[in-house]
Design a protein around this motif. Structure first.
Motif, short mmCIF file in Angstrom:
data_model
loop_
_atom_site.label_atom_id
_atom_site.label_comp_id
_atom_site.label_asym_id
_atom_site.label_seq_id
_atom_site.Cartn_x
_atom_site.Cartn_y
_atom_site.Cartn_z
N ALA A 1 0.84 -1.19 0.00
CA ALA A 1 0.00 0.00 0.00
C ALA A 1 0.88 1.24 0.00
O ALA A 1 1.95 1.25 0.61
CB ALA A 1 -0.91 0.01 1.22
N LYS A 2 0.40 2.27 -0.71
CA LYS A 2 1.11 3.55 -0.75
C LYS A 2 0.21 4.63 -0.16
O LYS A 2 -1.02 4.56 -0.25
CB LYS A 2 1.47 3.92 -2.19
N ASP A 3 0.84 5.65 0.45
CA ASP A 3 0.07 6.75 1.01
C ASP A 3 -0.13 7.84 -0.02
O ASP A 3 0.18 7.67 -1.20
CB ASP A 3 0.74 7.27 2.29
N GLN A 4 -0.66 8.99 0.42
CA GLN A 4 -0.99 10.08 -0.49
C GLN A 4 0.23 10.68 -1.17
O GLN A 4 0.11 11.33 -2.21
CB GLN A 4 -1.77 11.18 0.27
N GLU A 5 1.43 10.46 -0.63
CA GLU A 5 2.65 11.00 -1.23
C GLU A 5 3.36 9.98 -2.11
O GLU A 5 4.45 10.24 -2.61
CB GLU A 5 3.61 11.48 -0.13
N ARG B 1 12.41 11.92 2.75
CA ARG B 1 11.18 12.11 1.97
C ARG B 1 11.51 12.23 0.47
O ARG B 1 10.79 11.73 -0.38
CB ARG B 1 10.43 13.35 2.45
N ALA B 2 12.63 12.88 0.15
CA ALA B 2 13.03 13.03 -1.24
C ALA B 2 13.34 11.67 -1.87
O ALA B 2 13.10 11.47 -3.06
CB ALA B 2 14.26 13.94 -1.35
N ASP C 1 7.00 10.39 -4.01
CA ASP C 1 6.87 10.89 -5.37
C ASP C 1 6.75 12.40 -5.27
O ASP C 1 5.79 12.92 -4.71
CB ASP C 1 5.63 10.27 -6.02
N THR C 2 7.72 13.13 -5.82
CA THR C 2 7.77 14.58 -5.66
C THR C 2 6.51 15.27 -6.19
O THR C 2 6.08 16.26 -5.64
CB THR C 2 9.01 15.15 -6.38
N ALA C 3 5.92 14.73 -7.24
CA ALA C 3 4.72 15.34 -7.81
C ALA C 3 3.52 15.25 -6.88
O ALA C 3 2.59 16.06 -6.99
CB ALA C 3 4.39 14.68 -9.15
N LYS C 4 3.51 14.31 -5.96
CA LYS C 4 2.36 14.12 -5.07
C LYS C 4 2.54 14.78 -3.70
O LYS C 4 1.65 14.70 -2.87
CB LYS C 4 2.12 12.63 -4.86
N LEU C 5 3.68 15.42 -3.46
CA LEU C 5 3.94 16.03 -2.16
C LEU C 5 3.06 17.25 -1.91
O LEU C 5 2.73 17.98 -2.85
CB LEU C 5 5.42 16.44 -2.04
N GLN C 6 2.73 17.48 -0.64
CA GLN C 6 2.01 18.69 -0.26
C GLN C 6 2.95 19.87 -0.42
O GLN C 6 4.17 19.71 -0.46
CB GLN C 6 1.53 18.58 1.18
N ALA D 1 8.31 22.11 -0.86
CA ALA D 1 9.27 23.21 -0.69
C ALA D 1 10.51 22.74 0.06
O ALA D 1 11.63 23.13 -0.28
CB ALA D 1 8.60 24.37 0.05
N GLU D 2 10.32 21.90 1.08
CA GLU D 2 11.47 21.38 1.84
C GLU D 2 12.35 20.50 0.95
O GLU D 2 13.58 20.58 1.02
CB GLU D 2 10.99 20.57 3.05
#
Length: 165
Positions: free
Chosen positions: A38-42, A114-115, A119-124, A129-130
């Motif tokens: 399973a993957k989360d929102q990011e 996190r990087a 998935d950078t496109a799905k990050l909040q 920005a971080e």
């Protein structure tokens, strides 16, 4: 509910009838499930479970339950098969206040980690920005190799230095 259950297979399969309720895929009779994850929102993998090969006896129904990390807002299930490949299920909305406190680090991880995992496109916006502000690590110059005094390499290096002067 505080638990997510991922399941894949033929639900309602009746062994007594001997006929599966779905159409078999040609050349996939001996296909088997390798992973449920399973993957989360990011886009980070939050849970993964490998399944063993059952040989020529197919696994009819496989299931796995887990508690997602606190702060998770969406969960997307995946199933990876040997022949058919990876299949993605429908995303499920999740309450960010419900979840495993022990896995809170997963939601509050460092930008460097996190990087690598998300998935950078799905990050909040805040996390994106971080991650964008991260600088790549400096590359180090290769250190000179010191050859032993009486070796062929050492003598060749001395000869090259004499030729240069």
């Amino acid at each position: 509910p505080d638990t997510v259950t991922i399941c894949v297979g033929i639900a309602g399969y009746d062994c007594s009838s001997g006929e599966p309720p779905t159409v078999d895929i040609p050349e996939a009779e001996f296909d088997f499930l390798e992973l449920l994850y399973a993957k989360d929102q990011e886009g980070k993998v939050i849970q993964i479970l490998p399944f063993p090969n059952h040989g020529i006896t197919p696994a009819i129904f496989c299931t796995y339950s887990f508690v997602p990390p606190r702060g998770t807002t969406s969960i997307t299930p995946f199933a990876a098969f040997k022949i058919r490949g990876a299949w993605r299920g429908s995303p499920v909305e999740w309450d960010p206040e419900v979840g495993s406190e022990e896995m809170r680090w997963f939601t509050d991880m460092a930008p460097e980690l996190r990087a690598k995992l998300a998935d950078t496109a799905k990050l909040q916006a805040k996390h994106r920005a971080e991650v964008v502000a991260l600088r790549p690590p400096r590359s180090e110059k290769p250190k000179p190799v010191l050859w032993p005094e009486r070796s062929w390499e050492g003598n060749a290096a001395k000869a090259r230095s004499w030729d240069d002067s």
